[in-house]
Design a protein around this motif. Structure first.
Motif, PDB file in Angstrom:
ATOM      1  N   UNK A 227       0.836  -1.204   0.000  1.00  0.00           N
ATOM      2  CA  UNK A 227       0.000   0.000   0.000  1.00  0.00           C
ATOM      3  C   UNK A 227       0.873   1.258   0.000  1.00  0.00           C
ATOM      4  N   UNK A 228       1.935   1.211   0.793  1.00  0.00           N
ATOM      5  CA  UNK A 228       2.807   2.384   0.901  1.00  0.00           C
ATOM      6  C   UNK A 228       3.471   2.670  -0.435  1.00  0.00           C
ATOM      7  N   UNK A 229       3.985   1.626  -1.074  1.00  0.00           N
ATOM      8  CA  UNK A 229       4.669   1.833  -2.357  1.00  0.00           C
ATOM      9  C   UNK A 229       3.705   2.351  -3.407  1.00  0.00           C
ATOM     10  N   UNK A 230       2.505   1.786  -3.423  1.00  0.00           N
ATOM     11  CA  UNK A 230       1.512   2.239  -4.402  1.00  0.00           C
ATOM     12  C   UNK A 230       1.203   3.721  -4.219  1.00  0.00           C
ATOM     13  N   UNK A 231       1.292   4.200  -2.978  1.00  0.00           N
ATOM     14  CA  UNK A 231       0.989   5.613  -2.712  1.00  0.00           C
ATOM     15  C   UNK A 231       2.240   6.479  -2.737  1.00  0.00           C
TER      16      UNK A 231
END
Ligand code: BES
Ligand code: MN
Ligand code: ZN
Length: 528
Positions: A227-231
């Motif tokens: 989730x962090x990487x996607x954001x």
């Protein structure tokens, strides 16, 4: 993980004239209905309702009344309109949507409008497209209109949550929502803000509902990274080897009994603004709480996959903060471990050295939350330079006994921070009630063997939620003194799960805390 939110669009125009209603692509038209004004018999039609009555040729106020509506927020009544056969009669609504939805808006407060949005979602689930006017009047300012749009859409999307299931038949999705009337950049921004909050809440609910057989600490860390990487956010995961090297004795002790080793996860959102203050949210991430050697009774264990709700809230908060563009550096620190029984479980009587060197005398392995939080709080204070620190945890049954399922417990030495969090919770529909950090209770945590005892040495001392918070405070500063960094503790053992669906809150994991924290981060002041 995290299904797609229903579409929400804004379109200018009015019920009287918009071609949208006669386009054939709308399943329902929803209009607000308020309680009867003082001295009046009939319910008050809200914005668009009079035009709908005229265009459809139906006395809507009378219909609402016959349906037993009072205009209270949370009421929604669906009217299925008949169609004719043959061409002998032509009904006034022959080319209009086949359903009308009357939505109670009460006094029009923020809470009322959030509930109205939720009721609309519930009443129209399974339809494709719903057009709704919103409860504003012509005299309203652009900012009032934007606020109404924001809470109405927030309520709609929160209630549109497709309750987590692994069954082969998924629940019916909510309808796409078209808001008729408000448009322009302020209203668009309000929709975007509501979406960010709802998306974050959905994520926290989904993570919390995931079974512990799937949701190991490593899995949770992977979800957070993904989730962090996607954001586009920073992420750091500490695995057992590094946890051991750096002295995370609490996480390792609690996680020791499980084949699924512990993890510490940090996700950070860096804003555009320079020299932004750093807000750190630490979450309890116990992926399953058996109680450990101090085993829980079997009934108390059934829901314990949700004992990582605090970590889910912390992660969702940093993602939501990034989506909302809050002007702070925000970090989530997830303290993830499984509190299980095994040959390497920690035991009552053990002394555990936590991150930073303080020692804890273990007396009840079921008080595991404070062990992992002790490590995480000290790590946050000593390595992240926070300007303010908030921890979120399903920490004590005592908080649930004290405040029930709808209100969280808040403990803090900092009056301004506490006030800001209470205000944010009230505004967001997630209330918290402040409990005192009674310093006179400190001696209950005295230990001859270690710096602190894990729980009270007196089974009659009571105040379980307070003692747990006092224990945590030791890891944010010196003994029996206010924390060294402005700090607040949120005990969400009660409201993290709901026993029945009400308004925008589903049955099961609620995501409680996400809205509160995002509301706090979006407020004019953090209170610190
Ligand atoms: N996870 C529980 C607290 C909890 C209880 C959350 C019920 C949600 C619903 C926590 O780890 C726990 O077991 N706390 C103990 C602390 C005690 C041993 C000092 C409790 O509250 O009984
Ligand atoms: Mn426990
Ligand atoms: Zn627990």
């Amino acid at each position: 993980m995290a299904s797609v939110l229903p579409q929400v669009t804004l379109t200018g125009g009015e019920v009287a004239s918009t071609p949208l209603l006669a386009s054939g692509g709308v399943d329902a038209l929803a209009v607000p209905v308020g309680p009867a004004a003082d001295g009046d018999e009939a319910l008050s039609p809200g914005s668009g309702a009079a035009q709908a009555a005229a265009r459809f040729g139906i006395d809507l106020a009378g219909l609402a009344e016959r349906a037993g509506m009072t205009g209270k927020a949370g009421e929604a009544h669906v009217v299925d309109l008949p169609r004719t056969v043959g061409s002998a009669v032509r009904l006034p609504w022959h080319d209009l949507p086949v359903r009308l939805v009357l939505v109670g808006t009460g006094a029009g407060t923020t809470t009322d409008l959030r509930r109205a949005g939720a009721a609309l979602a519930g009443a129209t689930r399974g339809l494709d497209r719903v057009v709704s006017t919103v409860a504003t009047s012509a005299a309203d300012s652009a900012s009032r209109t934007a606020e109404v749009v924001r809470v109405l859409v927030e309520g709609y999307l929160l209630a549109a949550y497709p309750t987590f299931t692994l069954a082969s038949q998924p629940p019916e999705p909510a309808a796409a929502l078209v808001l008729l009337g408000p448009d322009g950049t302020r209203a668009e921004a309000a929709v975007a803000a509501a979406r960010a909050v709802a998306q974050a809440t959905w994520l926290a609910r989904d993570l919390t509902a995931t079974p512990a057989s799937t949701k190991t600490p490593a899995w949770l860390a992977r979800q957070a990274s993904r989730q962090a990487k996607a954001a586009g956010l920073e992420v750091e995961v500490l695995r057992p080897r590094r946890l051991a090297d750096e002295g995370f004795g609490g996480l390792l002790a609690v996680g020791g009994g499980s084949a699924n080793g512990p993890r510490l996860v940090r996700v950070t959102s860096v804003p555009q603004v320079t020299a932004a203050r750093h807000v750190v949210v630490v979450g309890k991430g116990i992926t399953f709480d058996t109680g450990g050697i101090s085993l829980k009774p079997r009934e108390s264990m059934v829901t314990m996959k949700t004992d990582m709700a605090g970590a889910a809230v912390a992660l969702a908060t940093v993602l939501g903060a990034a989506a909302l563009g809050v002007p702070y550096r925000v970090s989530a620190v997830l303290a993830c471990a499984e509190n299980h029984l095994g040959g390497a479980s920690y035991r009552p009587g053990d002394v555990v050295r936590t991150h930073g060197g303080r020692t804890v005398e273990v007396t009840n392995t079921d008080a595991e939350g404070r062990m992992v939080l002790a490590d995480a709080l000290d790590w946050a204070v000593t390595t992240l330079a926070p300007d303010v620190l908030v921890d979120v945890a399903t920490l004590t049954g005592a908080a649930k006994v004290a405040l029930g399922l709808g209100t969280g417990a808040l403990l803090s030495d900092d009056d301004a921070l506490a006030a800001a969090l209470v205000t944010a919770g009230d505004a967001a529909g997630e209330p918290v009630w402040r409990l005192p950090l009674v310093t006179e209770y400190e001696p209950y945590l005295d230990s001859a063997l270690a710096d602190v005892r894990q729980e009270s040495h007196d089974p009659r001392s009571g105040a379980g939620a307070i003692l747990a918070a006092l224990m945590l405070r030791r890891f944010v500063g010196p003994r029996a003194e206010p924390a060294s960094v402005p700090w607040a503790h949120l005990d969400i053992a009660g409201p993290a799960r709901s026993s029945k669906a009400t308004h925008e809150v589903p049955e099961g994991p609620t995501g409680f805390g996400v809205r509160l924290l995002l509301s706090w981060l979006s407020a004019p002041t953090l209170g610190v």
